[in-house]
Design an enzyme around this catalytic site. Sequence first.
Site, short mmCIF file in Angstrom:
data_model
loop_
_atom_site.label_atom_id
_atom_site.label_comp_id
_atom_site.label_asym_id
_atom_site.label_seq_id
_atom_site.Cartn_x
_atom_site.Cartn_y
_atom_site.Cartn_z
N SER A 193 -21.22 3.37 38.61
CA SER A 193 -20.77 3.89 39.91
C SER A 193 -21.94 3.81 40.87
O SER A 193 -23.10 3.71 40.47
CB SER A 193 -20.36 5.37 39.74
N TYR B 121 -21.55 14.06 36.50
CA TYR B 121 -21.03 12.70 36.72
C TYR B 121 -22.19 11.73 36.97
O TYR B 121 -22.27 10.66 36.37
CB TYR B 121 -20.07 12.71 37.91
P1 NAD Z 1 -8.38 6.70 37.08
O1 NAD Z 1 -8.33 8.17 36.81
O2 NAD Z 1 -7.36 6.11 37.96
O3 NAD Z 1 -8.39 5.89 35.70
C1 NAD Z 1 -9.17 6.28 34.59
C2 NAD Z 1 -8.38 5.97 33.32
O4 NAD Z 1 -9.22 6.32 32.19
C3 NAD Z 1 -7.10 6.80 33.21
O5 NAD Z 1 -6.00 5.99 32.86
C4 NAD Z 1 -7.42 7.80 32.10
O6 NAD Z 1 -6.29 8.22 31.35
C5 NAD Z 1 -8.39 6.99 31.24
N1 NAD Z 1 -9.19 7.86 30.38
C6 NAD Z 1 -9.77 9.05 30.71
N2 NAD Z 1 -10.36 9.58 29.62
C7 NAD Z 1 -10.14 8.73 28.59
C8 NAD Z 1 -10.50 8.74 27.22
N3 NAD Z 1 -11.17 9.77 26.68
N4 NAD Z 1 -10.13 7.69 26.45
C9 NAD Z 1 -9.41 6.66 26.98
N5 NAD Z 1 -9.02 6.61 28.26
C10 NAD Z 1 -9.39 7.64 29.06
O7 NAD Z 1 -9.85 6.47 37.67
P2 NAD Z 1 -10.61 5.15 38.16
O8 NAD Z 1 -11.15 5.46 39.48
O9 NAD Z 1 -9.81 3.93 37.95
O10 NAD Z 1 -11.84 5.18 37.13
C11 NAD Z 1 -12.19 4.09 36.29
C12 NAD Z 1 -13.70 4.05 36.16
O11 NAD Z 1 -14.28 3.77 37.44
C13 NAD Z 1 -14.33 5.36 35.69
O12 NAD Z 1 -15.36 5.08 34.78
C14 NAD Z 1 -14.90 5.94 36.97
O13 NAD Z 1 -15.98 6.82 36.73
C15 NAD Z 1 -15.32 4.68 37.68
N6 NAD Z 1 -15.53 4.81 39.12
C16 NAD Z 1 -14.51 5.20 39.96
C17 NAD Z 1 -14.75 5.31 41.32
C18 NAD Z 1 -13.69 5.77 42.30
O14 NAD Z 1 -14.04 6.05 43.47
N7 NAD Z 1 -12.43 5.79 41.93
C19 NAD Z 1 -16.02 5.04 41.84
C20 NAD Z 1 -17.03 4.64 40.97
C21 NAD Z 1 -16.76 4.52 39.62
#
Ligand code: NAD
Length: 279
Positions: free
Chosen positions: A145, A158
């Site tokens: 991130s 985080y």
């Molecule tokens: P999201 O909540 O839409 O998707 C995350 C997915 O991970 C969900 O389907 C959830 O069920 C799954 N998950 C959670 N815990 C789990 C576990 N223990 N085992 C298996 N699956 C699990 O969120 P997103 O934004 O798509 O996040 C994806 C990645 O991107 C994450 O690592 C997040 O930290 C990172 N990220 C997101 C953003 C943002 O702004 N959305 C920014 C930087 C990084």
Amino acid sequence: MDIRSLDGKVAVVTGAGSGIGRSTALALAERGAALAVCDIDESGLAETVDTLKAMDRRVYSEKVDVAEASEMERFAVATRGALGRVDIVVNNAGIGIGGLFVEVPLEAWNRILGINIRGVVHGCHAFLPGMIEAGQGGHIVNIASMAGYCQAPGMTAYGATKFAVLGFSESLRLELEGHGIGVTAICPGVINTNIVRTSATYGINDDPEMREEGIRAFERRNYSADRVARGILKAIAKNRGVAPISPEAWAGYWLKRLFPGVVAWLGRRAAAAQRDRAA
Ligand code: NAD
């Protein structure tokens, strides 16, 4: 890696039931890859699987909690059994937490360390030995991130996990170069997914109004998971070590390097705003 056509290749995506994971799985499938996908959320995962099948792709899917090493090992063995090989692993599953350090209970720390750090380690540990033994190269993508290099108040847990994913990935990249396996840490900025809705919050951050404001801010920013997926494909093609995604992620990346005092000043301003709000 040449990603113009991924016909005959197999990609693994964790957390593929929503957001960036789902979009990345579909983008890899569009290039022709077969997919092994997992998530802890079975209904979200089923939707992704239906879409992949409608694209006529070979798919293996399983409910997996990435924090559990044994579940990831089982998934890796089953993936090889079902699809025969592994070329790309995207360690994407992750959760958010909002809360000041002194207000976040240790159980919540353990949960996020388990998913965001150990989940990435488990994915690499389960899939890499087979990739190295196959000797066909490949690529590991770990989703860090912008919070992996820019600090912010209310995000000690985080941020700690994302700094760790970035450092882990940079070190792993050095170890795998000789095997023809690239490693990329993806560093998205503010992406419009479910993450703010589902993040656990504590103390002054545990405020429904604040959550609504956060959701609206992410919606207004309107940077989609599909755009992140396109950035991930590009980073694999160019074998980038670190790939900020979105203008704010790039701005933070260069500000932190060239003007770290500005990043610290912005952080102090955000912390003061949080204190004022709580007062
Ligand atoms: P999201 O909540 O839409 O998707 C995350 C997915 O991970 C969900 O389907 C959830 O069920 C799954 N998950 C959670 N815990 C789990 C576990 N223990 N085992 C298996 N699956 C699990 O969120 P997103 O934004 O798509 O996040 C994806 C990645 O991107 C994450 O690592 C997040 O930290 C990172 N990220 C997101 C953003 C943002 O702004 N959305 C920014 C930087 C990084």
